[in-house]
Scaffold this motif. Structure first.
Motif, PDB file in Angstrom:
ATOM      1  N   GLU A  36      -1.233  11.250 -14.140  1.00 37.94           N
ATOM      2  CA  GLU A  36      -0.509  11.679 -12.951  1.00 37.94           C
ATOM      3  C   GLU A  36      -1.478  11.912 -11.793  1.00 37.94           C
ATOM      4  OE1 GLU A  36       1.941  15.154 -13.546  1.00 37.94           O
ATOM      5  OE2 GLU A  36       2.427  15.130 -11.405  1.00 37.94           O
ATOM      6  N   PHE A  37      -2.595  12.540 -12.089  1.00 41.77           N
ATOM      7  CA  PHE A  37      -3.595  12.812 -11.065  1.00 41.77           C
ATOM      8  C   PHE A  37      -4.061  11.497 -10.425  1.00 41.77           C
ATOM      9  CE2 PHE A  37      -8.074  13.100  -9.814  1.00 41.77           C
ATOM     10  CZ  PHE A  37      -8.020  14.160  -8.906  1.00 41.77           C
ATOM     11  N   TRP A  38      -4.387  10.537 -11.235  1.00 49.40           N
ATOM     12  CA  TRP A  38      -4.920   9.280 -10.708  1.00 49.40           C
ATOM     13  C   TRP A  38      -3.834   8.445 -10.032  1.00 49.40           C
ATOM     14  CZ3 TRP A  38      -9.701   9.216  -9.678  1.00 49.40           C
ATOM     15  CH2 TRP A  38     -10.595   9.985 -10.440  1.00 49.40           C
ATOM     16  N   PHE A  39      -2.634   8.597 -10.561  1.00 50.09           N
ATOM     17  CA  PHE A  39      -1.495   7.914  -9.944  1.00 50.09           C
ATOM     18  C   PHE A  39      -1.308   8.432  -8.519  1.00 50.09           C
ATOM     19  CE2 PHE A  39       3.197   7.584  -9.423  1.00 50.09           C
ATOM     20  CZ  PHE A  39       3.281   6.202  -9.500  1.00 50.09           C
ATOM     21  N   ASP A  40      -1.384   9.743  -8.362  1.00 51.51           N
ATOM     22  CA  ASP A  40      -1.272  10.354  -7.037  1.00 51.51           C
ATOM     23  C   ASP A  40      -2.402   9.918  -6.120  1.00 51.51           C
ATOM     24  OD1 ASP A  40       1.000  11.701  -7.336  1.00 51.51           O
ATOM     25  OD2 ASP A  40       0.116  13.721  -7.511  1.00 51.51           O
ATOM     26  N   MET A  41      -3.614   9.977  -6.647  1.00 47.75           N
ATOM     27  CA  MET A  41      -4.789   9.672  -5.834  1.00 47.75           C
ATOM     28  C   MET A  41      -4.782   8.222  -5.350  1.00 47.75           C
ATOM     29  SD  MET A  41      -6.627  12.296  -5.428  1.00 47.75           S
ATOM     30  CE  MET A  41      -5.397  13.561  -5.581  1.00 47.75           C
ATOM     31  N   SER A  42      -4.222   7.351  -6.182  1.00 50.77           N
ATOM     32  CA  SER A  42      -4.312   5.928  -5.872  1.00 50.77           C
ATOM     33  C   SER A  42      -3.060   5.393  -5.196  1.00 50.77           C
ATOM     34  CB  SER A  42      -4.564   5.128  -7.156  1.00 50.77           C
ATOM     35  OG  SER A  42      -3.455   5.270  -8.015  1.00 50.77           O
ATOM     36  N   ALA A  43      -2.072   6.286  -4.945  1.00 50.87           N
ATOM     37  CA  ALA A  43      -0.787   5.788  -4.454  1.00 50.87           C
ATOM     38  C   ALA A  43      -0.942   4.886  -3.246  1.00 50.87           C
ATOM     39  CB  ALA A  43       0.132   6.970  -4.144  1.00 50.87           C
ATOM     40  N   LYS A  44      -1.797   5.286  -2.305  1.00 48.97           N
ATOM     41  CA  LYS A  44      -1.867   4.497  -1.080  1.00 48.97           C
ATOM     42  C   LYS A  44      -2.904   3.388  -1.129  1.00 48.97           C
ATOM     43  CE  LYS A  44      -4.686   8.033   1.200  1.00 48.97           C
ATOM     44  NZ  LYS A  44      -4.713   9.026   2.281  1.00 48.97           N
ATOM     45  N   CYS A  45      -3.697   3.342  -2.182  1.00 50.19           N
ATOM     46  CA  CYS A  45      -4.698   2.281  -2.319  1.00 50.19           C
ATOM     47  C   CYS A  45      -3.985   0.944  -2.427  1.00 50.19           C
ATOM     48  CB  CYS A  45      -5.530   2.537  -3.577  1.00 50.19           C
ATOM     49  SG  CYS A  45      -6.607   1.162  -4.029  1.00 50.19           S
ATOM     50  N   ILE A  46      -4.518  -0.062  -1.726  1.00 50.58           N
ATOM     51  CA  ILE A  46      -3.881  -1.374  -1.808  1.00 50.58           C
ATOM     52  C   ILE A  46      -4.695  -2.347  -2.657  1.00 50.58           C
ATOM     53  CG2 ILE A  46      -2.602  -1.122   0.362  1.00 50.58           C
ATOM     54  CD1 ILE A  46      -4.731  -2.931   1.666  1.00 50.58           C
ATOM     55  N   SER A  47      -5.678  -1.813  -3.380  1.00 52.89           N
ATOM     56  CA  SER A  47      -6.433  -2.632  -4.333  1.00 52.89           C
ATOM     57  C   SER A  47      -7.245  -3.757  -3.693  1.00 52.89           C
ATOM     58  CB  SER A  47      -5.511  -3.278  -5.389  1.00 52.89           C
ATOM     59  OG  SER A  47      -5.211  -2.360  -6.364  1.00 52.89           O
ATOM     60  N   CYS A  48      -7.621  -3.613  -2.452  1.00 56.49           N
ATOM     61  CA  CYS A  48      -8.498  -4.632  -1.865  1.00 56.49           C
ATOM     62  C   CYS A  48      -9.937  -4.249  -2.174  1.00 56.49           C
ATOM     63  CB  CYS A  48      -8.268  -4.779  -0.361  1.00 56.49           C
ATOM     64  SG  CYS A  48      -8.872  -3.401   0.627  1.00 56.49           S
ATOM     65  N   GLY A  49     -10.856  -5.043  -1.725  1.00 57.26           N
ATOM     66  CA  GLY A  49     -12.247  -4.769  -2.069  1.00 57.26           C
ATOM     67  C   GLY A  49     -13.078  -4.264  -0.913  1.00 57.26           C
ATOM     68  N   THR A  50     -12.428  -3.850   0.165  1.00 57.11           N
ATOM     69  CA  THR A  50     -13.178  -3.431   1.341  1.00 57.11           C
ATOM     70  C   THR A  50     -14.186  -2.338   1.002  1.00 57.11           C
ATOM     71  OG1 THR A  50     -11.247  -3.946   2.651  1.00 57.11           O
ATOM     72  CG2 THR A  50     -12.940  -2.631   3.713  1.00 57.11           C
ATOM     73  N   CYS A  51     -13.732  -1.322   0.270  1.00 55.05           N
ATOM     74  CA  CYS A  51     -14.598  -0.191  -0.036  1.00 55.05           C
ATOM     75  C   CYS A  51     -15.853  -0.645  -0.757  1.00 55.05           C
ATOM     76  CB  CYS A  51     -13.833   0.837  -0.877  1.00 55.05           C
ATOM     77  SG  CYS A  51     -12.875   0.131  -2.224  1.00 55.05           S
ATOM     78  N   THR A  52     -15.671  -1.508  -1.748  1.00 55.49           N
ATOM     79  CA  THR A  52     -16.818  -1.887  -2.570  1.00 55.49           C
ATOM     80  C   THR A  52     -17.707  -2.911  -1.872  1.00 55.49           C
ATOM     81  OG1 THR A  52     -15.362  -3.462  -3.658  1.00 55.49           O
ATOM     82  CG2 THR A  52     -15.709  -1.385  -4.756  1.00 55.49           C
ATOM     83  N   TYR A  53     -17.104  -3.770  -1.061  1.00 57.04           N
ATOM     84  CA  TYR A  53     -17.916  -4.809  -0.418  1.00 57.04           C
ATOM     85  C   TYR A  53     -18.744  -4.248   0.734  1.00 57.04           C
ATOM     86  CZ  TYR A  53     -15.690  -8.491  -3.128  1.00 57.04           C
ATOM     87  OH  TYR A  53     -15.272  -9.302  -4.136  1.00 57.04           O
ATOM     88  N   LEU A  54     -18.216  -3.218   1.392  1.00 55.98           N
ATOM     89  CA  LEU A  54     -18.982  -2.630   2.487  1.00 55.98           C
ATOM     90  C   LEU A  54     -19.967  -1.592   1.985  1.00 55.98           C
ATOM     91  CD1 LEU A  54     -16.300  -2.179   5.292  1.00 55.98           C
ATOM     92  CD2 LEU A  54     -17.573  -4.206   4.623  1.00 55.98           C
ATOM     93  N   CYS A  55     -19.810  -1.199   0.739  1.00 53.97           N
ATOM     94  CA  CYS A  55     -20.585  -0.090   0.184  1.00 53.97           C
ATOM     95  C   CYS A  55     -22.038  -0.487  -0.030  1.00 53.97           C
ATOM     96  CB  CYS A  55     -19.965   0.317  -1.157  1.00 53.97           C
ATOM     97  SG  CYS A  55     -20.883   1.609  -1.998  1.00 53.97           S
TER      98      CYS A  55
END
Lengths: 658, 359, 319, 164, 277
Positions: B240-259
């Motif tokens: 439930e915690f992770w479901f809440d945290m990820s609700a708005k994530c759209i699963s793209c790779g922007t975060c990881t590619y810019l990181c």
């Protein structure tokens, strides 16, 4: 994968302008090619044997033959590859004859192009997968749509061959156009005497189920297993009870009903049996004219019908028939002559169509065979026939020749002389087309023995003067204007596709041409097949035809069905679309675009929506593959990766080009 | 630290051009609204005041790296008569393609340069040494510009960095009035600063100090993410915690590619005719395909699973394996550029503050 | 947009019947909004609406297929909902739409372009066409019309086109601007060579993070996107200009006749690649040829899923 | 194989099996001489042609792409070319957006019997491509001149307005 | 070429291909560099990455034992692109090999103990290497028994070796299939159930199990029921892998990288990892 490449010289057909040795040598440098050779005639027995031996000797798992068009010899080589123990779909062809050696002169460039074509064939082959046909049972019943002479012939031949036949006819009686004709050319024998017995045979044959006044509503399924929804339109007469006694016709007060059978020459009753020889001989109420329907009161027929067959509440009914094959024999309709205003068509009562003239001449017609002109009932003496009304005329979008008008006009002119010995017939024509057996002799007879006067030229206009019609035209042979004073003008209307033909084609998923005539599978070699497996054509639905040609096609189509049904099971072409369920998101865009209804909506075991291809219906066009954005549905043997590999091989995205 | 020098604003371009001798120089340039690293070109739109949109990791860990090339040797014979060894298998020639290029990255931020230290712990261990990364890292110098104006998405001080952190940099430049105070961090850096374009910067030391001080103030108090190590593991099965945290994530790779610290990659083969190459490309744990097995089984089917891995890796698994070092340098790119503004700080804080109501 | 209280009340009213309602809340600073997933009544308090709420929340709908979902939509967002319904990718029975009227939303990139990196943003105030951003100690004043998203300049649909609850009264404003994008006029003046070079540079920047794809409400393949598959092998994983270009072509072609021009792809792109330019131009073709706009009529049919025997605007091929 | 140096350009043809491929065969049987540049990829139906195949060809450096199918109404599969026509028309209109000359792409309808027409199509299209010359390459890096021009466009506020 | 490039495969030749079942083939491979082949060492349970150049790499356990070094044996189930391509290869074909990778079974710790192997389907492959290793070092171990199950006799790999295993006095072999099959002379029933029927004593015993996830799940339950402690159970894991050396980041379970730290784990170790299989 171990690919063998065989480059055919085709004698000098290819080798003349392509360096086949060089092509074979270059092929050795393609990925997975382990064997490559050139051969004199790949398709010859030794050529094929060479392929088979090479497959065995070099453990080849796929074969490329570079030779003629695959449309020519692909089946030949597939069989050879199969004989060598490979799946016959592990084979590709490079067309280096029709597409290379025969169209290019420069040997260097040709050779280079041939190498490219072999390369893409090999690239495609590397991604080929063995395909296996599926077998399925056949429902050995046949549906015949259209009860004209072609449909009747097909029905009788199929029934004689032991098949169950479902014959569906749009009007209340079978017989079609031929039933309306007085006599037929070139033998001038009585049309209904020829056709009548066949119609009776249909009625009496226990293998034939007849649905008249019915139309095809829906066609589902595929070759071997079609499911047909037939709409039986309401006749308001219970045909189980109707004996065809005709009492109702005598008493019906609505006597000004349009007489379709007689082409509007004369009238009939609102409840009627269209003609005395109708099969089935049953009455039908024309609701457009029946007072019970138009005014809400009458019901005379119901009162006097001895079997109480009248049922004003009758509704259309849908019935289902399951069949394994379909013969379409929906015939033609006549060109609307009113489009020729210059001929006064529709304006002057004594300008009539050739079919109306047939009815005027027919003993069973409204004038009991006495030719009387519609305006005043007088016997005409000067009769002008105008040819090519709605044929060979681009201005009315009918550039084609209807084929039979020259002949029936000759016949009508001859018959006119028989009916009215002191009459004179004139025929305005463009060319006389009489290529059938004894046809040209027949036309000659009309001219020579019956004095029909042929004038080569088009008619400019027809206009009335007094009770006469003046036909003004050109005599192109004489190079002069001519005017003929006519009592009656008969327009030789051409054939056009039957009303509703395109809609029916779409229901049947067959193609039709610009004019609504159905497309045969091959103009020469498959004249009665369509591109939809299990659907055949007979008669004028495919294009204008005279009676013998229609009958011939009826028999031909029947023979095709009998041949199809001679096996207990059918094999489907395995080059069909296939859904990768893991990638399918169930959006069903493929279902929407499939022209054949070959994709069904299913649920997987987790309840997810998925698409599934019905292999036996899929015709392999690949439309679905392009529609599916995630490429979950792929046309086997023409997968995205196969076409991409060809594109990539030809356009390698490298910097070599400057 | 070595002596402080001063680089005047007007000397920046000549200095960069001076670096170009023998090395490829990557500089941040403005393209559209994005600031990206491009090879230096005369008159390019140099952008030194904004934080580059993308981290400089491309220099040491390129988006696409060819690991090796291969080529099918031609089949020796075949003239259809069956003589000789036509059944022989085609031989393959394999060629290793190690990087050799020498590079200077000019204008990275300290947080960006710091990223490669996170790589090193994984790419260079006793057991395994990644020659591609090591080769590039050893051949690449970083001239970083300290951060004077942190944004609301910045949190370097919470993960062990700072606006003038020198980890991973060879030279650090601190923006002051009229130019930069330059300081070499490494020997290579000192060599770069040999240039005549630099003057002494000793007198500007105070000003530089103040700039950093100001920056620190703007950043505010650092968050303590140390208990995330245990907390994230504890919450691993809390769907439930992770479901809440990820609700708005759209699963793209922007975060990881810019990181700057995300180091995961994919390896794929590409061919053209008989030759081909094995390449490695950036990959992202936010993609469903990342862990998808050939059988169709996927241990991380939902975006909740995947987000959990990203956060878990940076704030728990990596620190547990590597001396509590958080695999994040607080640059905030994953927050600022996220199309849905998923905020990793908030997720970690939520995890740290999480109290199970059922307990 | 107005009527936050009205919206809150309506959401609270509907919430017991719904699994979740998707709206917006303030993000990491005053200039940042972020999607809000309302599951509990107390979540409603965080709801905001206004010019910062750019996200098209319809993007989340296909992923919540079997849930009862409430969604807050602007005019442009509602078109995505309609298109999804049209393609049967979502089920209307499961969706409750809270429709807004909208006066435009902010493009943060444009703000950055005007005032650079924003530093520490403290406060943002919108007042009569002026947006005042307090960053650090500085107040930046910008005209809203200069920093709103391009799509808002030419917006034809300020009101939600499909809704179960409408908040406030529909705006009867007509922008009177033809849906030809102002900036495209300049692009259209470019020569083919310049355009080719232009896209080469733009595409060279793409990192293939697929934010454009995943932010797109119409990109419903997501995990099955052909950009990452080997069968079919449309593109390699190489991050070079040609492959990036091809990926963007795939995206555009797959959106043909379906793109509702919500602008999410471009907003999501961290590299600021003008993806909407491609889509607007493609949509122009769709309008010219099929007189069709996606996401207007739930009963409509995307033009590539149908045909006419005689096409009105496709000339006969001459040779 | 590379294109034949200097003499040929890279032209790809996608032909439906039933009409145009057969039409090309008929042209061959009739010895209707044609330029050699065109390489034909056979597909069952023009409806099988994903416009992306065409873009893929351009990505790979094709100088011209020709698609040919059955005339409308004559599709072997009844409807395939109707869908193809829509897709291809949009592609043709879209190509100039990418900077690819729309003249490098053509689609047409040739039936199995139209050998002279096929010859005419190949000749005309090949001539056109030769007039246009080799296509620009995506794989080639931007030249300094191109970069400078792009930058000047941005700075002048002309060019694409997106980056003003 | 650098000697230490962990990504660079050794070129190798397929010497023999054995068709085990309709979707499993076994490849016997030798490195082309004879010197390297001669010096090649590994421990039971370690894996290798097989390369089909142009297609890619995939991970398989070396299922021949280190005591028999004529060739390295890999069994491949056809599931994806690489395995499909591998299945099309024949003796003489060239592939690339990166091996050994990963950690071995704790075979040293098992010395002096009774061993029970529980294998299902393709899961027999990793067990085979350890089983044969132990048989080749028979005196180091106590009683060794094997329970090997498959869906049907046709799905049973290494069927040609079973006679030999049965004939050995120092190995207790039990075979089972899921449902009845004509002429099947062994047990019928799901592996966990048969295991419970066999009722092995946990006393000084280690259970090594491998198979499909669902079988593992129920086998673990059965073992627990029989009284096996977590540290008496050893299994292997499968993940999507790329680099094989713990860098590329996709095969992790929390901080453990299956390619580097696995694939063999004791149940005790597994329990300390996050639950993400």
């Amino acid at each position: 994968m171990r690919i063998g490449v065989f480059v055919c010289h085709c004698g000098s057909n290819i080798a003349g302008t392509v360096d086949c040795e060089k092509v074979a040598a270059a092929a050795k440098d393609f990925p997975d090619v382990v064997y490559s050779d050139d051969t004199m005639y790949a398709c010859s027995e030794p050529g094929q044997q060479g392929i088979i031996e090479a497959v065995k000797e070099h453990k080849l798992t796929g074969v490329v033959v570079a030779s003629c068009s695959p449309r020519m010899h692909e089946p030949t080589f597939r069989r050879a590859v199969e004989r060598a123990g490979l799946n016959k779909y592990m084979f590709e062809m490079a067309n280096i004859r029709e597409h290379v050696s025969w169209v290019g002169k420069d040997k260097e460039l040709n050779t280079n192009k041939a190498i490219d074509l072999v390369m893409i064939a090999a690239e495609k082959l590397r991604r080929d997968k063995p395909l296996i046909s599926k077998k399925f049972d056949i429902n050995k019943r046949v549906l015949i749509i259209g009860g004209g002479v072609a449909g009747i012939q097909a029905a009788l031949d199929c029934a004689d061959g032991g098949l169950e036949v479902v014959l569906v006819e749009k009007t209340t009686s079978i017989g079609g156009k031929m039933a309306k004709l007085d006599k037929t050319f070139p033998t001038v024998d009585c049309s209904s005497c020829v056709l009548g017995p066949k119609m009776v045979d249909v009625a009496q044959n226990p293998n034939i189920t007849l649905h008249t006044y019915s139309e095809i509503e829906e066609v589902g399924g595929y070759v071997g297993n079609f499911e047909i929804k037939v709409k039986k339109k309401a006749t308001f007469v219970d045909w189980e009870k109707c004996t065809g006694c005709g009492l109702c016709m005598e008493k019906c007060p609505s006597k000004k009903s349009f007489d379709y059978f007689n082409e509007g020459i004369g009238t009939t009753t609102a409840i009627n049996i269209p003609f005395p020889q109708a099969i089935p001989k049953k009455a039908k109420i024309d609701a457009d004219f029946c007072r019970k329907f138009t005014k809400g009161k009458c019901g005379v027929c119901a009162k006097i019908c001895p079997t109480k067959a009248i049922d004003f509440e009758m509704k259309d009914e849908i019935i289902t028939e399951n069949v394994g094959a379909i013969i379409t024999a929906t015939g033609y309709d006549l060109f609307d002559f009113k489009k020729y205003a210059e001929y006064g068509a529709g304006k002057y009562p004594d300008v009539i169509t050739s079919m109306q003239y047939e009815r005027l001449m027919s003993a069973s017609g409204p004038t009991t065979g006495h030719i009387k002109r519609p305006s005043d009932g007088k016997e005409p003496k000067n009769i002008v026939f105008i040819q090519c009304v709605g044929s060979r005329d681009k201005s009315v979008n009918r550039p084609y020749c209807s084929g039979f008008c020259c002949m029936y006009t000759a016949k009508q002119a001859i018959l006119t002389k028989d009916h009215i010995p002191d009459s004179q017939s004139y025929v305005f024509y463009m060319d006389i087309r009489s290529p059938g057996k004894s046809y040209d002799e027949f036309v000659r007879r009309g001219i020579e023995e019956y004095g029909t006067e042929y004038i080569r030229g088009r008619v400019a206009m027809v206009y009335p003067v007094g009770d006469k019609l003046i036909v003004r035209g050109a005599d192109t042979l004489a190079g002069s204007q001519v005017e003929v004073e006519a009592d009656l003008v008969v327009l030789a209307v051409g054939a056009e596709s039957a009303v509703g033909a395109p809609q029916l084609a779409e229901t049947l998923r067959i193609s039709y041409d610009t004019y609504g005539f159905y497309m045969e599978s091959h103009p020469k070699l498959k004249p009665v097949e369509t591109n939809t497996a299990g659907v055949y054509l007979a008669g004028a639905c495919q294009g204008p035809k005279d009676i013998p040609a229609s009958v011939g096609q009826g028999s031909a189509a029947a023979a095709k069905v009998l041949a199809l049904f001679s096996k207990d099971q059918l094999e489907s072409d395995p080059q069909t679309a296939l859904v990768n369920a893991a990638r399918c998101i169930g959006c069903y865009k493929c279902v929407e675009t499939c022209p054949f209804g070959a994709i069904k909506e299913i649920e997987d075991r987790f309840g997810n929506a998925k698409a599934e291809v019905i292999e036996t219906i899929c015709q392999g066009c690949g439309l679905c593959s392009v529609t599916c954005p995630q490429s979950a549905i792929q046309l086997q043997h023409f997968t995205d990766n196969q076409i991409l590999s060809e594109v990539k091989a030809l356009c390698p995205s490298m910097m070599e080009k400057s | 630290m070595s002596e402080k020098k001063f680089l005047k604003n007007e000397s920046v371009i000549p200095f960069i051009e001076g670096l170009a001798g023998g090395r490829k120089v990557l500089v941040p340039v403005c393209e559209g609204d994005a600031v990206i690293y491009r090879p230096y070109r005369k008159d390019c739109r140099l952008e030194l005041t904004r934080m580059p949109t993308i981290s400089p990791k491309d220099a040491t860990f390129p988006r696409t790296e060819t690991l090796m090339t291969f080529k099918q040797a031609p089949v020796a014979k075949t003239e259809g008569d069956g003589e000789g060894d036509s059944d022989a298998q085609p031989k393959l020639e394999l060629t290793e393609t190690l990087p050799e290029e020498k590079v200077v990255v000019f204008g990275s931020r300290p947080c960006g340069a710091r990223g490669k230290s996170i790589f090193t712990r994984v790419y260079e261990t006793e057991d395994v040494k990644d020659p591609y990364f090591i080769g590039r890292r050893d051949n690449t110098l970083f001239v970083s510009i300290a951060c004077a104006a942190p944004e609301t998405t910045c949190f370097c001080t919470s993960v062990g960095g700072g606006p003038a952190d020198t980890t991973g940099s060879d030279v650090i430049l601190i923006p002051v009035d009229g130019g930069y105070v330059a300081e070499a961090v490494t020997e290579h850096g000192a060599e770069l600063l040999q240039s005549d374009l630099l003057t002494s910067g000793a007198d500007k030391a105070g000003e530089a100090e103040a700039v950093i001080q100001k920056s620190m103030e703007l950043l505010g108090d650092a968050d303590d993410f140390s208990i995330a190590r245990e907390k994230l593991i504890e919450l691993f099965d809390n769907d439930e915690f992770w479901f809440d945290m990820s609700a708005k994530c759209i699963s793209c790779g922007t975060c990881t590619y810019l990181c700057p610290t995300c180091y995961c990659f994919n390896i794929t083969d590409e061919t053209a005719g008989k030759s081909g190459k094995r390449i490695r490309t950036w990959d992202t744990c936010m993609s469903n395909m990342f862990t998808m097995e050939a059988s169709g089984h996927n241990p991380r089917t939902s975006k909740a699973n995947r987000l959990k891995n990203r956060v878990g890796h940076k704030f728990s698994y990596y620190p547990s394996l590597h001396d509590k070092v958080i695999a994040c340098c607080g640059c905030g790119r994953c927050i600022k550029s996220c199309p849905a503004a998923v905020d990793i700080r908030e997720i970690v804080k939520s995890a740290q503050e999480y109290e199970d109501v059922n307990e | 947009m107005t009527g936050l209280e009205e919206l809150k009340t309506k959401i609270l009213g509907a919430l017991p019947e719904l699994d979740v309602v998707i709206g917006w809340e303030q993000g990491y600073d005053a200039l940042n909004a972020t999607p809000l997933f309302i599951r509990k009544p107390e979540d409603v308090e965080r709801l905001i609406i206004g010019p910062l709420c750019a996200h098209n929340l319809a993007t989340y709908l296909p992923g919540l297929k079997d849930k009862k979902v409430g969604i807050v939509v602007k005019g442009c967002d509602s078109r995505a909902v309609i298109e999804l319904l049209q393609e049967k990718l979502i089920n209307k029975d499961n969706i409750t739409i809270f429709g807004l009227k909208c006066d435009g939303v902010v493009n943060l990139n444009k703000i950055r372009k005007k005032i650079g990196d924003l530093g520490q943003i403290r406060k943002v105030v919108f007042d009569s066409g002026i947006i005042t951003i307090t960053a650090g100690e500085t107040d930046h004043q910008l005209k809203f019309s200069e920093v709103r998203m391009d799509k808002c300049d030419t917006c034809k649909y300020p009101n939600a086109l499909l809704f179960d609850h409408f908040i406030g009264t529909p705006d009867d404003r007509q922008n009177g601007i033809e849906p030809e994008h102002i900036s495209d006029a300049e692009f259209e003046k470019m020569s083919l060579e310049d355009r080719f070079a232009f896209w080469k540079q733009e595409m060279s920047r793409c990192v293939r993070c697929y934010a454009c794809r995943n932010a797109c409400p119409m990109c419903v393949c997501r995990d099955h996107c052909v950009a990452v598959t080997r069968d079919p092998h449309w593109i390699s994983q190489e991050n070079d200009t040609a492959d990036n270009w091809m990926f963007q072509m795939i995206h555009v072609m797959h959106l043909t006749g379906r793109c509702v021009e919500c602008g999410e792809c471009e907003r999501a792109c961290p590299m600021d690649i003008p993806l909407m330019l491609l889509r607007r131009q493609m949509n122009k073709g769709v309008r010219d040829v099929f007189e069709y706009e996606a996401g207007i009529d739930p009963q409509g049919k995307p033009p590539l899923l149908t045909f006419k025997v005689e096409e009105d605007n496709i000339p006969e091929r001459e040779w | 194989m590379p294109v034949y140096d200097g003499k040929e350009l890279r032209i790809i043809g996608f032909l439906c099996n039933w009409c145009s491929y057969a039409g090309a065969d008929t042209a061959g049987v009739g010895r209707f001489q044609q330029p050699t540049d065109l390489r034909i990829i056979k597909v069952p139906c023009s409806g099988r042609i994903d416009p992306l195949f065409i873009l893929k060809a351009f990505q790979g450096g094709a100088d011209g792409v020709l698609v040919s199918g059955c005339h409308p109404r004559d599709c072997h599969y009844a409807e395939g070319n109707y869908y193809a026509r829509r897709r291809l028309e949009l592609l043709k209109r879209f190509l100039p957006v990418t900077g690819i000359d729309p003249d490098r792409f053509e689609y047409t309808w040739v039936s199995a019997s139209e050998a002279p027409r096929w010859q005419h199509v190949v000749q005309t299209f090949t001539d056109r491509i030769h007039k246009l010359g080799p296509s620009p390459l995506l794989a080639a890096p931007l030249t300094d001149a191109e970069m400078a021009k792009l930058q000047s466009q941005v700075e002048a506020g002309s060019g694409c307005g997106c980056h003003k | 070429m650098s000697m230490n490039n962990p990504y660079l495969p050794e070129m190798a030749t397929i010497n023999e291909v054995i068709e085990e079942t309709h979707n499993i083939k076994t490849f016997r491979v030798t490195l082309n560099d004879t010197e390297k082949m001669k010096n090649f060492t590994f421990e039971p349970g370690q894996v290798g990455q097989l390369s089909v150049f142009g297609v890619g790499e995939s991970t398989f356990v070396i299922n021949s034992p280190p005591t028999r070094m004529d060739y390295l044996q890999f069994s491949v189930m056809r599931t994806g692109e690489v395995t499909t391509k591998l299945h099309s290869l024949e003796a003489g074909d060239q592939i690339g090999v990166r091996a050994p990778l990963g950690k071995c079974f704790p075979y040293e710790d098992m010395k002096g103990k009774d061993i029970i192997f529980v294998g299902g389907g393709i899961g027999m492959a990793p067990l085979r290497t350890l089983l044969l290793y132990m048989l080749d070092n028979r005196k180091d171990y106590g009683n060794i028994s094997l329970l090997y199950g498959a869906r049907s006799p046709n799905d049973m790999a290494y069927s040609y070796e079973l006679d030999e295993w049965f004939s050995r006095k120092d190995l207790d072999t039990t075979l089972t299939i899921d449902v009845e099959f004509p002429d099947w002379k062994h047990r019928v029933g799901l592996i966990p159930n048969v295991l419970l029927e066999m009722n092995p004593s946990p006393e000084n015993c280690v259970a090594v199990t491998c198979g499909p996830p669902i079988m593992i799940k129920f086998t673990l339950q059965a073992l627990k029921k029989l009284g096996f402690e977590d540290n008496q159970i050893v299994t292997t894991l499968e993940k999507r892998m790329k680099c094989g050396v713990g860098i590329c980041g996709r095969c992790n379970i929390g901080g453990s990288y299956v390619c580097k730290d696995g694939p063999a784990y004791t149940y005790e170790q597994l329990k300390q990892l996050p639950n993400e299989l």
